[in-house]
Enzyme design. Structure first.
Site, mmCIF file in Angstrom:
data_model
loop_
_atom_site.group_PDB
_atom_site.id
_atom_site.type_symbol
_atom_site.label_atom_id
_atom_site.label_comp_id
_atom_site.label_asym_id
_atom_site.label_seq_id
_atom_site.Cartn_x
_atom_site.Cartn_y
_atom_site.Cartn_z
ATOM 1 N N ASP A 1 -7.757 -5.467 -0.642
ATOM 2 C CA ASP A 1 -8.295 -6.186 -1.839
ATOM 3 C C ASP A 1 -7.952 -7.739 -1.637
ATOM 4 O OD1 ASP A 1 -7.384 -3.213 -3.457
ATOM 5 O OD2 ASP A 1 -9.349 -4.229 -3.526
ATOM 6 N N HIS B 1 1.009 -1.132 -0.076
ATOM 7 C CA HIS B 1 0.042 -0.079 0.007
ATOM 8 C C HIS B 1 0.866 1.276 -0.099
ATOM 9 C CE1 HIS B 1 -3.427 2.758 0.927
ATOM 10 N NE2 HIS B 1 -4.044 1.777 0.613
HETATM 11 C C1 SDX Z 1 -5.960 0.295 -3.414
HETATM 12 O O1 SDX Z 1 -4.437 4.616 -2.362
HETATM 13 C C2 SDX Z 1 -5.304 3.747 -1.717
HETATM 14 O O2 SDX Z 1 -5.826 4.157 -0.665
HETATM 15 C C3 SDX Z 1 -5.606 2.609 -2.576
HETATM 16 C C4 SDX Z 1 -6.955 1.790 -1.726
HETATM 17 C C5 SDX Z 1 -8.204 2.633 -1.767
HETATM 18 O O3 SDX Z 1 -8.871 2.326 -0.660
HETATM 19 O O4 SDX Z 1 -8.443 3.285 -2.372
HETATM 20 O O5 SDX Z 1 -6.333 1.356 -0.473
HETATM 21 C C6 SDX Z 1 -6.946 0.559 -2.659
HETATM 22 O O6 SDX Z 1 -5.537 0.535 -4.441
HETATM 23 C C7 SDX Z 1 -5.110 -0.946 -2.379
HETATM 24 C C8 SDX Z 1 -3.828 -1.337 -3.195
HETATM 25 C C9 SDX Z 1 -4.365 -2.314 -4.392
HETATM 26 N N1 SDX Z 1 -3.237 -2.772 -5.324
HETATM 27 C C10 SDX Z 1 -2.651 -4.002 -5.107
HETATM 28 O O7 SDX Z 1 -2.740 -4.665 -4.213
HETATM 29 C C11 SDX Z 1 -1.716 -4.306 -6.258
HETATM 30 C C12 SDX Z 1 -0.213 -4.758 -5.813
HETATM 31 N N2 SDX Z 1 0.297 -3.788 -4.970
HETATM 32 C C13 SDX Z 1 1.301 -2.924 -5.641
HETATM 33 O O8 SDX Z 1 0.844 -2.582 -6.938
HETATM 34 C C14 SDX Z 1 1.774 -1.879 -4.816
HETATM 35 O O9 SDX Z 1 1.894 -2.150 -3.525
HETATM 36 C C15 SDX Z 1 1.046 -0.484 -4.755
HETATM 37 C C16 SDX Z 1 0.564 -0.053 -5.960
HETATM 38 C C17 SDX Z 1 -0.328 -0.811 -3.670
HETATM 39 C C18 SDX Z 1 1.796 0.485 -4.056
HETATM 40 O O10 SDX Z 1 3.025 0.318 -4.756
HETATM 41 P P1 SDX Z 1 4.390 1.162 -4.352
HETATM 42 O O11 SDX Z 1 4.115 2.582 -4.391
HETATM 43 O O12 SDX Z 1 5.727 0.578 -5.427
HETATM 44 O O13 SDX Z 1 4.625 0.540 -3.008
HETATM 45 P P2 SDX Z 1 5.603 0.938 -2.054
HETATM 46 O O14 SDX Z 1 6.340 2.151 -2.374
HETATM 47 O O15 SDX Z 1 5.288 0.844 -0.421
HETATM 48 O O16 SDX Z 1 6.594 -0.218 -2.546
HETATM 49 C C19 SDX Z 1 7.820 -0.431 -1.543
HETATM 50 C C20 SDX Z 1 8.476 -1.578 -2.469
HETATM 51 C C21 SDX Z 1 8.723 -1.433 -3.914
HETATM 52 O O17 SDX Z 1 10.202 -2.089 -4.182
HETATM 53 P P3 SDX Z 1 11.427 -0.767 -4.192
HETATM 54 O O18 SDX Z 1 11.055 0.036 -5.485
HETATM 55 O O19 SDX Z 1 11.574 -0.259 -2.994
HETATM 56 O O20 SDX Z 1 12.712 -1.850 -4.740
HETATM 57 O O21 SDX Z 1 7.969 -2.954 -2.375
HETATM 58 C C22 SDX Z 1 7.563 -3.556 -3.599
HETATM 59 C C23 SDX Z 1 7.793 -2.025 -4.688
HETATM 60 O O22 SDX Z 1 8.358 -2.702 -5.825
HETATM 61 N N3 SDX Z 1 6.424 -3.807 -3.734
HETATM 62 C C24 SDX Z 1 5.935 -4.982 -4.101
HETATM 63 C C25 SDX Z 1 4.497 -5.186 -3.916
HETATM 64 N N4 SDX Z 1 4.147 -3.874 -3.690
HETATM 65 C C26 SDX Z 1 5.007 -3.050 -3.632
HETATM 66 N N5 SDX Z 1 6.667 -6.280 -4.447
HETATM 67 C C27 SDX Z 1 5.970 -7.413 -4.506
HETATM 68 N N6 SDX Z 1 4.441 -7.294 -4.607
HETATM 69 C C28 SDX Z 1 3.792 -6.201 -4.216
HETATM 70 N N7 SDX Z 1 2.391 -6.326 -4.024
#
Ligand code: SDX
Length: 393
Positions: A328, A270
């Site tokens: 989700d 998140h």
């Molecule tokens: C919703 O904003 C909201 O409030 C949204 C929401 C709402 O109610 O409106 O809460 C609803 O959208 C929830 C999120 C749903 N999406 C997913 O579940 C899709 C999978 N998750 C990701 O795509 C991701 O976690 C995000 C998009 C949600 C956040 O992505 P970020 O900004 O890259 O997350 P982060 O900065 O916390 O990541 C930190 C690290 C990164 O690696 P580095 O760049 O530091 O090397 O963790 C990695 C990311 O690549 N990472 C993941 C991951 N999510 C983040 N690696 C593997 N699997 C994942 N799911």
């Protein structure tokens, strides 16, 4: 004032707006709607009462709640001519494509609630959007599966009405299971509003130009559709299907860590929560209850989900990156158990989030300081240079 929260300077400087509706503390895993914790709302309230709270800032009296519920119930029907919009889509169109189109088309049918300078019209538009979204989503589903549209009923509560519009057929009576209706209502509440997420920010930016509310909400629906946002519930269930069994989980966890592999654990991580998503905790309880009620507690996807959560939460990579299940991760399991296809998960998210979008839209429109959103950029392109005729290139 209910309570004055002080933000650290860093946060304030990145804040896109101020708001009094929803507060999230990502480190504590705290989510408050007008000051009330989501855990208390999910266990004690219901969706239309939460809608009133989000719209008007306070919990309603019994009299005000009854008046609000009656208003919403009596606006659930769609203009009959809007049925023709559905017939313009291919049967296999994703229900989200239909929702974007039909909600945008409301601008052409409900002219008497598009003038945002008129508070009365703003109120009518708010009620129409909240009231009609279940009908719009249910009819998108019925059109997708080739079944006749089922009209809303005024003797049912909001969640029960949606279930009967989705699952009833003219050929026989349909009795709404009250436990499923309660679980549906809880899913609506858990997805109702969430501060300035991508789709809410889209609605605010679109609204800042003075566009009509139906067009702005249609923009929010389009943004929510993405798999990184509201589309994650569908993508998560498809991921659980692909994993298939508990013994394949380590393979997928390694893929999720591999920067060269585009695979991510859907339903994990998140932008704001860095401890846990309080909604996921409640949603997981709902999954257990609904599957237990339906006698499918050994649902293979639920077993894979729980094992995946356990293994990921013990994995140093996920601990270091602060990744854990979000709202989700379990919602899709509950909705599938209720009988919905994966293509309906995000439309249900859009239905739930409509009250959040509308509440934030109203708050923004009412703000006299509201100016058109105009983000700037960090320009990294070519500096000024002279045009070169094609023969000299
Ligand atoms: C919703 O904003 C909201 O409030 C949204 C929401 C709402 O109610 O409106 O809460 C609803 O959208 C929830 C999120 C749903 N999406 C997913 O579940 C899709 C999978 N998750 C990701 O795509 C991701 O976690 C995000 C998009 C949600 C956040 O992505 P970020 O900004 O890259 O997350 P982060 O900065 O916390 O990541 C930190 C690290 C990164 O690696 P580095 O760049 O530091 O090397 O963790 C990695 C990311 O690549 N990472 C993941 C991951 N999510 C983040 N690696 C593997 N699997 C994942 N799911």
């Amino acid at each position: 004032q209910a309570g004055v929260f002080t933000y650290d300077p860093g946060f304030t400087s990145t804040a896109s707006c101020d708001s009094t509706i929803t507060f999230i503390d990502g480190d504590k895993g705290e989510l408050l709607h007008r000051g009330y914790p989501i855990e208390q709302i999910a266990s004690k309230s219901h969706f239309l009462e939460l809608s009133y709270l989000l719209l008007y800032g306070e919990l309603p009296s019994a009299k005000d709640l009854e008046k609000f519920e009656t208003t919403i119930t009596r606006h659930t029907m769609l203009h009959e001519q809007m049925q023709y919009f559905y017939r313009g889509f291919r049967r296999d169109a994703h229900p989200m494509a239909i929702m974007v189109g039909v909600v945008g088309a409301m601008s052409a049918f409900y002219h008497d609630s598009t003038d945002i300078s008129d508070p009365r019209q703003r109120e009518i538009a708010s009620h129409r959007l909240i009231a009609k979204m279940p009908t719009i989503a249910a009819w998108a589903y019925k059109y997708h599966i080739g079944q006749p549209f089922v009209y809303p009923r005024n003797d049912l509560d909001y969640a029960s009405n949606f279930l009967q519009m989705c699952f009833a057929v003219p050929a026989e009576d349909y009795e709404v299971n009250p436990i499923l209706a309660r679980a549906m209502d809880r899913i609506f509440m858990l997805q109702a509003d969430h501060e300035q997420n991508a789709s809410t920010s889209t609605v605010r930016l679109a609204s800042s130009s003075g566009a009509n509310p139906f067009a702005c909400i249609a923009a929010g629906i389009a943004c929510l559709w993405g798999p990184a946002h509201g589309g994650a519930n569908q993508a998560c269930l498809e991921m659980l299907e692909e994993i298939g069994s508990v013994d394949r989980i380590p393979e997928f966890i390694e893929r999720a860590k591999d920067k060269d592999d585009p695979f991510r654990l859907m339903g994990f991580g998140h932008r704001v929560y860095k401890n846990f998503d309080p909604r996921a905790t409640v949603m997981k309880q709902s999954a257990d209850e609904v599957l237990d009620l339906l006698g499918i507690e050994d649902n293979p996807k639920l077993q894979v989900a729980k094992a995946l959560e356990k293994q990921a939460l013990e994995d140093p990579y996920f601990i270091e990156k602060k990744l854990f299940p979000n709202v989700d991760f379990y919602s899709g399991i509950v909705m599938e158990a209720m009988g919905f296809p994966t293509s309906m998960f995000t439309p249900i998210f859009a239905l739930s989030r409509t009250v959040g979008w509308v509440s934030q839209w109203k708050e923004m429109i009412a703000d006299p300081q509201n100016k058109i959103g105009r983000p700037r950029q960090l320009y990294l392109g070519a500096t000024s240079r002279d045009y070169v005729d094609i023969e000299n290139r």
